[in-house]
Scaffold this motif. Sequence first.
Motif, PDB file in Angstrom:
ATOM      1  N   UNK A  90       0.846  -1.196   0.000  1.00  0.00           N
ATOM      2  CA  UNK A  90       0.000   0.000   0.000  1.00  0.00           C
ATOM      3  C   UNK A  90       0.880   1.245   0.000  1.00  0.00           C
ATOM      4  N   UNK A  91       2.014   1.142   0.652  1.00  0.00           N
ATOM      5  CA  UNK A  91       2.917   2.289   0.737  1.00  0.00           C
ATOM      6  C   UNK A  91       4.336   1.858   0.406  1.00  0.00           C
ATOM      7  N   UNK A  92       4.982   2.663  -0.416  1.00  0.00           N
ATOM      8  CA  UNK A  92       6.379   2.394  -0.754  1.00  0.00           C
ATOM      9  C   UNK A  92       7.254   3.439  -0.058  1.00  0.00           C
ATOM     10  N   UNK A  93       8.238   2.966   0.683  1.00  0.00           N
ATOM     11  CA  UNK A  93       9.178   3.864   1.344  1.00  0.00           C
ATOM     12  C   UNK A  93      10.484   3.884   0.564  1.00  0.00           C
ATOM     13  N   UNK A  94      10.925   5.067   0.191  1.00  0.00           N
ATOM     14  CA  UNK A  94      12.205   5.205  -0.506  1.00  0.00           C
ATOM     15  C   UNK A  94      13.100   6.088   0.360  1.00  0.00           C
ATOM     16  N   UNK A  95      14.137   5.496   0.914  1.00  0.00           N
ATOM     17  CA  UNK A  95      15.010   6.256   1.805  1.00  0.00           C
ATOM     18  C   UNK A  95      16.221   6.736   1.017  1.00  0.00           C
ATOM     19  N   UNK A  96      16.294   8.017   0.743  1.00  0.00           N
ATOM     20  CA  UNK A  96      17.374   8.608  -0.056  1.00  0.00           C
ATOM     21  C   UNK A  96      17.606   7.778  -1.329  1.00  0.00           C
ATOM     22  N   UNK A  97      16.567   7.670  -2.166  1.00  0.00           N
ATOM     23  CA  UNK A  97      16.660   6.707  -3.272  1.00  0.00           C
ATOM     24  C   UNK A  97      17.765   7.010  -4.286  1.00  0.00           C
TER      25      UNK A  97
END
Lengths: 342, 279
Positions: free
Chosen positions: A184-191
């Motif tokens: 449902x949610x995509x987390x991109x950490x400093x992609x």
Amino acid sequence: MVPEATDAAAVHPPASPPVTAITGDEVIRCIGLTKQFPGRGGAPSVMAVDHLDLAVRRGEIFGLLGPNGAGKTTTVGMLTTRVIPTSGQALVGDIDVVAEPALAKQLIGVVPQVNTLDRSLTVFENLYFHGRYFGMGAKASRAAANELLERFKLADRAKADTLTLSGGMAQRVMVARAILHRPAILFLDEPTAGLDPQSRIALWEVVQDLHAQGQTILLTTHYMEEADQLCDRVAIMDHGKILALDTAEGLKASIGADTEIGLQADGDLDALARVLESGDTVTRTQVTGDVLRAYLRGSARGALPRLIARADDAGYSITDVSVTEPTLETVFISLTGKELRE
Amino acid sequence: MTTAAITTDLATTTQPAASVQWSAFGSLLLRDALVVWKTKWAFLLRTIMQPLLFVFVFGYVFPKIGQGIGGRAGAAQFSTLLGPGLIAVAIIFQGIQSVALPMVQEFGYTREIEDRVMAPVPVWAVGAEKIVSGALQSVFAALVVLPFVYLVPSTPVHFSFNWPVIVTLVPLSCLLAGALGLTVGTRVEPRQVPLIFSVLVLPMTMLGAAYYPWTKLGAIPWLKWAVLVNPLVYMCEGMRMGMTNIPHMNGFAIYGAIIGFTLALTWIGIDGFRKRVLT
């Protein structure tokens, strides 16, 4: 409780932002979310995230913009079950990530800052097993893996060792892996940290494409261009707090200026700032390091020669001039008095 | 790819948790099995080499050159008592090799365990899977080593299998090995890996009653009691109980200690895993 920054709140960080009600459309909610790391070796404890209130709406790309150490990654860590909050609550959908981490993990896909591809597996196997971990059958997982490899232009690398991938490719594989179970949610950490400009643009396209298909994305970045280009809404973060939250346009408008003139000059810049502000051209100024930024309404045409003449009259010799529109960096500087890159 | 493939909906992604969790656990095991299959030759080499050389030198070469351990009669018995000891060593060694060493890497440098940690299961279950995976590899290691310890010695080997003991003690010993692997793997930094061998594996095997029966240590009483902190002692004695007629430690002590060590190491290992994964 959701912070909704107004112009006033954006410009004056100490003012607490007004709040609006949570609606069913919000898929991430942080309520007073706090993480304090104990100090090591006698050092004082560190307040990484400080009573954060935040809501991310379904289908939006939400950006956390701030310098390294602002608390962005810790916030993502708490939302993705890896960092246990000191206090406060984090909800993904309706699930409390602290109370029910296993359930919360089903709803999220995470692309961490470092390459965490499984070195013992091929590119295809990385995707395939990810699907299996999330309860997909063998057939469904294989189909999804192949589909994503095709879509992310990685089909020819399906059997490749993950160690042979370039940084940009590895990042694409990690994004593909993170969305394979349809989170449902995509987390991109400093992609795009550490990626070359070409790979960065390629990844931006991937992210925009996902967004177009309705994927909710929360990304952290310390690149203001990234937040500006990609995000529907941006929260500017520093020292564990959100200083302002709005669309990129809204944040930039909060500066109340159309043009930013950066000046370098010999002598006391603070005194020069007072000189320039005393005229009617400049709405406000900011000095960071060896740069004086003057903000004006309207364009630099006409105003610039006047500014330089004014500085000249006051005995300053200008050594460098830059003219830009206000950026998110401008907003950050106006909020914190320092640059993003510092 | 169609746009439908990644349309997201909270409703469709929330499946009954229990079924997903079992499926995830099985898939984690499947992943480890594939990795073992891909590295099968390395697996066999690392499993076989040490016991093969040991049994070859002490069970074949020594008796042949008249240097048998414990005289002529003792040499014959030595091959019989060495076999269970080497199998127990293979089991414990596999726990370190298949669980601890990869985990030290994954926590220290590569962080590649991240994706498995993000699987929709509790974090302890990912650690528990490592124990089970290590235990299964230890069972294979025991099976692989068995023919060598039986066939290589030049003196007769007298095995008499007590099946109820074997089918209970081998799995328990293997779980102990996996739990030891997790305990070590979550507490050791990459630069300390060489120390695992010199500080842990070597003393454990040399002082683990693998190459001599614990019952004979009566001659050195302090050693007889001191080695009881070593779980390998109970595994070796248990293997002797299950495979030979050689006098061995009391069966209740063997089972009690192995179960106790397994539970304690499982708890410590999973606790260490949680601490490494969560901050």
